[in-house]
Write an enzyme that holds these catalytic residues in place. Structure first.
Site, PDB file in Angstrom:
ATOM      1  N   GLU A  47       0.866  -1.165   0.000  1.00  0.00           N
ATOM      2  CA  GLU A  47       0.000   0.000   0.000  1.00  0.00           C
ATOM      3  C   GLU A  47       0.914   1.230   0.000  1.00  0.00           C
ATOM      4  O   GLU A  47       1.785   1.339   0.868  1.00  0.00           O
ATOM      5  CB  GLU A  47      -0.897   0.008   1.242  1.00  0.00           C
ATOM      6  CG  GLU A  47      -1.884   1.141   1.176  1.00  0.00           C
ATOM      7  CD  GLU A  47      -2.786   1.272   2.390  1.00  0.00           C
ATOM      8  OE1 GLU A  47      -2.733   0.406   3.285  1.00  0.00           O
ATOM      9  OE2 GLU A  47      -3.531   2.266   2.435  1.00  0.00           O
ATOM     10  N   ARG A 273       4.411 -12.330  10.409  1.00  0.00           N
ATOM     11  CA  ARG A 273       5.164 -11.093  10.182  1.00  0.00           C
ATOM     12  C   ARG A 273       6.532 -11.179  10.838  1.00  0.00           C
ATOM     13  O   ARG A 273       6.686 -11.788  11.885  1.00  0.00           O
ATOM     14  CB  ARG A 273       4.459  -9.917  10.843  1.00  0.00           C
ATOM     15  CG  ARG A 273       3.168  -9.519  10.289  1.00  0.00           C
ATOM     16  CD  ARG A 273       2.577  -8.426  11.166  1.00  0.00           C
ATOM     17  NE  ARG A 273       2.970  -7.112  10.693  1.00  0.00           N
ATOM     18  CZ  ARG A 273       2.370  -6.504   9.675  1.00  0.00           C
ATOM     19  NH1 ARG A 273       1.390  -7.081   9.036  1.00  0.00           N
ATOM     20  NH2 ARG A 273       2.756  -5.321   9.292  1.00  0.00           N
ATOM     21  N   LYS A 283       4.228   0.946   9.795  1.00  0.00           N
ATOM     22  CA  LYS A 283       4.335   2.221   9.088  1.00  0.00           C
ATOM     23  C   LYS A 283       3.748   3.360   9.916  1.00  0.00           C
ATOM     24  O   LYS A 283       4.235   4.483   9.883  1.00  0.00           O
ATOM     25  CB  LYS A 283       3.633   2.131   7.729  1.00  0.00           C
ATOM     26  CG  LYS A 283       4.514   1.470   6.681  1.00  0.00           C
ATOM     27  CD  LYS A 283       3.857   1.471   5.323  1.00  0.00           C
ATOM     28  CE  LYS A 283       2.874   0.347   5.201  1.00  0.00           C
ATOM     29  NZ  LYS A 283       2.441   0.108   3.803  1.00  0.00           N
TER      30      LYS A 283
HETATM   31  P1  ATP Z   1       2.655  -1.956   8.243  1.00  0.00           P
HETATM   32  O1  ATP Z   1       1.997  -2.796   9.284  1.00  0.00           O
HETATM   33  O2  ATP Z   1       4.109  -1.782   8.435  1.00  0.00           O
HETATM   34  O3  ATP Z   1       1.953  -0.671   8.045  1.00  0.00           O
HETATM   35  P2  ATP Z   1       1.319  -3.177   6.060  1.00  0.00           P
HETATM   36  O4  ATP Z   1       1.078  -4.614   6.157  1.00  0.00           O
HETATM   37  O5  ATP Z   1       0.184  -2.288   6.287  1.00  0.00           O
HETATM   38  O6  ATP Z   1       2.575  -2.792   6.908  1.00  0.00           O
HETATM   39  P3  ATP Z   1       1.477  -3.190   3.231  1.00  0.00           P
HETATM   40  O7  ATP Z   1       2.022  -2.173   2.307  1.00  0.00           O
HETATM   41  O8  ATP Z   1       0.028  -3.461   3.192  1.00  0.00           O
HETATM   42  O9  ATP Z   1       1.932  -2.776   4.668  1.00  0.00           O
HETATM   43  O10 ATP Z   1       2.296  -4.530   3.101  1.00  0.00           O
HETATM   44  C1  ATP Z   1       2.564  -5.165   1.887  1.00  0.00           C
HETATM   45  C2  ATP Z   1       2.885  -6.595   2.178  1.00  0.00           C
HETATM   46  O11 ATP Z   1       3.987  -6.684   3.068  1.00  0.00           O
HETATM   47  C3  ATP Z   1       1.714  -7.311   2.843  1.00  0.00           C
HETATM   48  O12 ATP Z   1       1.474  -8.510   2.130  1.00  0.00           O
HETATM   49  C4  ATP Z   1       2.186  -7.576   4.225  1.00  0.00           C
HETATM   50  O13 ATP Z   1       1.683  -8.794   4.664  1.00  0.00           O
HETATM   51  C5  ATP Z   1       3.704  -7.598   4.102  1.00  0.00           C
HETATM   52  N1  ATP Z   1       4.342  -7.168   5.347  1.00  0.00           N
HETATM   53  C6  ATP Z   1       4.128  -6.008   6.003  1.00  0.00           C
HETATM   54  N2  ATP Z   1       4.821  -5.982   7.166  1.00  0.00           N
HETATM   55  C7  ATP Z   1       5.497  -7.149   7.231  1.00  0.00           C
HETATM   56  C8  ATP Z   1       6.396  -7.722   8.194  1.00  0.00           C
HETATM   57  N3  ATP Z   1       6.731  -7.080   9.329  1.00  0.00           N
HETATM   58  N4  ATP Z   1       6.896  -8.950   7.937  1.00  0.00           N
HETATM   59  C9  ATP Z   1       6.572  -9.595   6.816  1.00  0.00           C
HETATM   60  N5  ATP Z   1       5.739  -9.115   5.877  1.00  0.00           N
HETATM   61  C10 ATP Z   1       5.199  -7.908   6.072  1.00  0.00           C
HETATM   62 MG    MG Z   2      -1.628  -3.145   4.845  1.00  0.00          MG
END
Ligand code: ATP
Ligand code: MG
Length: 575
Positions: A47, A273, A283
């Site tokens: 995202e 994660r 984020k």
């Molecule tokens: P954040 O929690 O940091 O805001 P998010 O999951 O909202 O991260 P996205 O941009 O939606 O951020 O993530 C893109 C992909 O990265 C998703 O498939 C998510 O599952 C994966 N991802 C995000 N954080 C992690 C993490 N700490 N470890 C492994 N994969 C991750």
């Molecule tokens: Mg997300």
């Protein structure tokens, strides 16, 4: 696996123990081996509401390396369904970071927003089939009606709206007739479902917001659930790999795929994660650090973002190696940040050139070395890599050594320079300290030394071996530099835990700036991002803001690898 009983393939993401690699690779291997699929297509769906961090790197590595290993391909798809938080800056930075990490998606760059028209058509299909309705309840009321884990939800009074009215209202939602939040489109599934995500989930919401790509073209936006699986299906994704928080969404993912005329049948698999000690990886929290001025930006060298780690000097190869070392887990746990540092040191130890730098200079005058003479000493570039050769480093009568490599009154275990003692200057000469010169305040300002000309290059013909070898720079040739010493941004392993505020756990010494450092001449024109080892001190790289005449270096890591020790401790604690 039994061969005589053909049965519906197990699609759960929790099969038996892996034969090789992680459990997701095992699923992919079985799908190909058993003919359920003839290719593998994965995607990474960020995202664009922030910069990528080391957790994303883990997800990218997992999805992309699997596609590579099994001869398939991978897509980059921006999940740009929430224009309120998304920006072009992030779209650009995310692409730059993934390229830097070492992955190339060729022309397979997609945006969920590319599919808005198709998703809208599918929403109309659901309405026509009586499987979606426009709801006039407010967000609060929807939440209230949803029920709890132990209590069924209640049906909205708008649930039985006739199809024609739903079609009319949904079209007018799109046309922008209604204010934000006044109506939503919901799937019509089951308000008594055990899984709350199946209790008539919201598929579309009204948002009068400018979208980075579609501008003001839309007044309604699909939710993650409406957009994600359908985008996977449009792209022919076979294994849609995401993190555990989406596990409870999987029945909805499957329901939508089941109930829409999508062109393929993707499946979702979840892994835990990545979490690291002394680090936050959300984020939302990273944005707080940026906006609170705790760090200088998303690419501050203390940030766990890919842009921060790059600025800090972490090589992409080290981050990929860490992802593989960390592995893929079904259940979440927190890994030690030292494991990441270990993986990066391992790469740097093999690849980083050795250079001389003195962070806290103390003047040394070699009394018996002729004035005006400069000797070029050949110093090996990397003892771990003989092919890397050597370089000339100028040596002269006046040098600088590290202030803490000298003690006037050394304790028993201090083997470095002291009055009357001989040490080796790396790849140069043995020197002996003859006299200590102090200023009026009693601070040592100069050491007057002599050298043994027979030890040129760093070895004595008579075989004598000093107990210490020091690095040095020539006073007339050294180049001034500013050096930033970095340490963990937080001083506790679990920042913000136990009800503390994140900002209370900041490490006050996460950045220490040294302004009077000196580096050997060859270091002056290192390109930004090229990490070298300053001998005996650690790994360092030029900051992107470093300029000729105003050099700035960031400490990537110290030389001390504490991970092995932590591992041993962990084993001892467990045993
Ligand atoms: P954040 O929690 O940091 O805001 P998010 O999951 O909202 O991260 P996205 O941009 O939606 O951020 O993530 C893109 C992909 O990265 C998703 O498939 C998510 O599952 C994966 N991802 C995000 N954080 C992690 C993490 N700490 N470890 C492994 N994969 C991750
Ligand atoms: Mg997300």
């Amino acid at each position: 696996m039994s061969s005589q009983t053909p049965s519906t393939p197990e699609r759960d993401a929790t099969p038996g123990p892996p034969e090789r690699g992680d459990f997701i690779r095992e699923i992919v291997a079985a799908d190909l081996r058993e003919g359920r699929l003839d290719t593998v297509v994965t995607r990474f769906p960020p995202e664009p509401n922030g910069y990528l961090h080391i957790g994303h790197a883990q997800a990218i590595w997992l999805s992309f390396s699997i596609a590579d290993e099994f001869g398939g391909h991978y897509n980059l798809r921006f999940d740009d369904t929430n224009p309120v938080k998304e920006e072009q800056e992030y779209i650009d930075a995310i692409q730059a970071d993934i390229r830097w990490l070492g992955y190339d998606w060729d022309d397979r760059l997609y945006f969920a927003s590319d599919y808005f028209e198709q998703l809208y058509e599918w929403a109309l299909d659901l309405i026509r089939a009586g499987k979606a309705y426009v709801d006039d309840l407010s967000a609060d009321e929807i939440r209230e009606y949803r029920g709890t884990l132990t209590e069924a939800g209640r049906e909205s009074p708008w649930r039985e709206r006739p199809v024609d009215e739903n079609l009319d209202l949904f079209e007018r939602m799109r046309a922008g007739e209604f204010p934000d939040g006044s109506r939503v489109l919901r799937a019509r599934i089951d308000m008594a479902a055990a899984n709350v995500h199946l209790r008539d989930p919201v598929l579309y919401r009204i948002l009068h917001a400018e979208h980075p790509r579609t501008g003001a073209g839309w007044s309604i936006y699909p939710t993650y659930d409406m957009a994600h699986g359908q985008s996977d299906a449009i792209e022919g994704i076979t294994h849609s790999i995401c993190t555990l928080e989406f596990k409870d969404h999987r029945p909805l993912y499957d329901w939508l795929i089941e109930n829409l005329p999508v062109p393929s049948r993707p499946h979702q698999y979840e892994f835990a994660r990545l979490n690291l000690t002394y680090t936050v990886l959300s984020k939302r929290l990273l944005l707080r650090l940026v906006e609170g001025g705790i760090v200088r930006g998303w690419d501050d060298p203390r940030m766990p973002t890919l842009s921060g780690l790059r600025r800090r000097g972490f090589p992409p190869e080290g981050i990929r190696a860490f992802a593989a070392l960390a592995g893929v887990a079904r259940a979440g746990k927190v890994l030690e940040v030292e494991m990441l540092e270990h993986a990066v040191r391992d790469v740097l130890n093999r690849t980083a050139a050795r250079r001389f730098a003195v962070l806290d200079p103390l003047r040394v005058v070699i009394e018996d070395f002729p004035e005006g003479v400069v000797e070029d000493m050949q110093v090996p570039n990397n003892p771990e890599d003989p092919a890397s050769g050597s370089r000339p480093v100028p040596f002269s009568r006046e040098l600088f050594i590290e202030r803490d490599d000298f003690m006037e009154d050394p304790p028993r275990k201090f083997f470095r320079l002291a009055p009357g003692r001989e040490v080796r200057l790396r790849s140069a000469y043995f020197i002996t300290c003859r006299e200590v010169v102090k200023d009026d305040a009693g601070r040592v300002v100069t050491l007057r030394c002599t050298h043994d000309p027979a030890t040129r290059g760093g070895d004595a013909p008579d075989g004598r071996r000093p107990k210490a070898t020091l690095h040095w720079v020539s006073a007339a040739h050294a180049v001034p530099a500013e050096v930033h010493l970095y340490d963990h941004l937080f001083s506790v392993p679990y920042p913000g835990a136990d009800g503390r505020d994140l900002f209370d756990d900041l490490n006050p010494d996460s950045e220490v700036v040294l302004r009077d450092c000196l580096v050997e001449p060859s270091v002056a024109d290192l390109p930004a991002g090229e990490t070298v080892q300053f001998e005996r001190l650690g790994y360092f790289c030029p900051d992107p803001d470093s300029r000729p005449g105003a050099l700035v270096f960031n400490r990537t890591l110290t030389l001390r690898d504490t991970w092995a020790k932590l591992q041993a401790q962990g084993r001892a604690d467990a045993g």
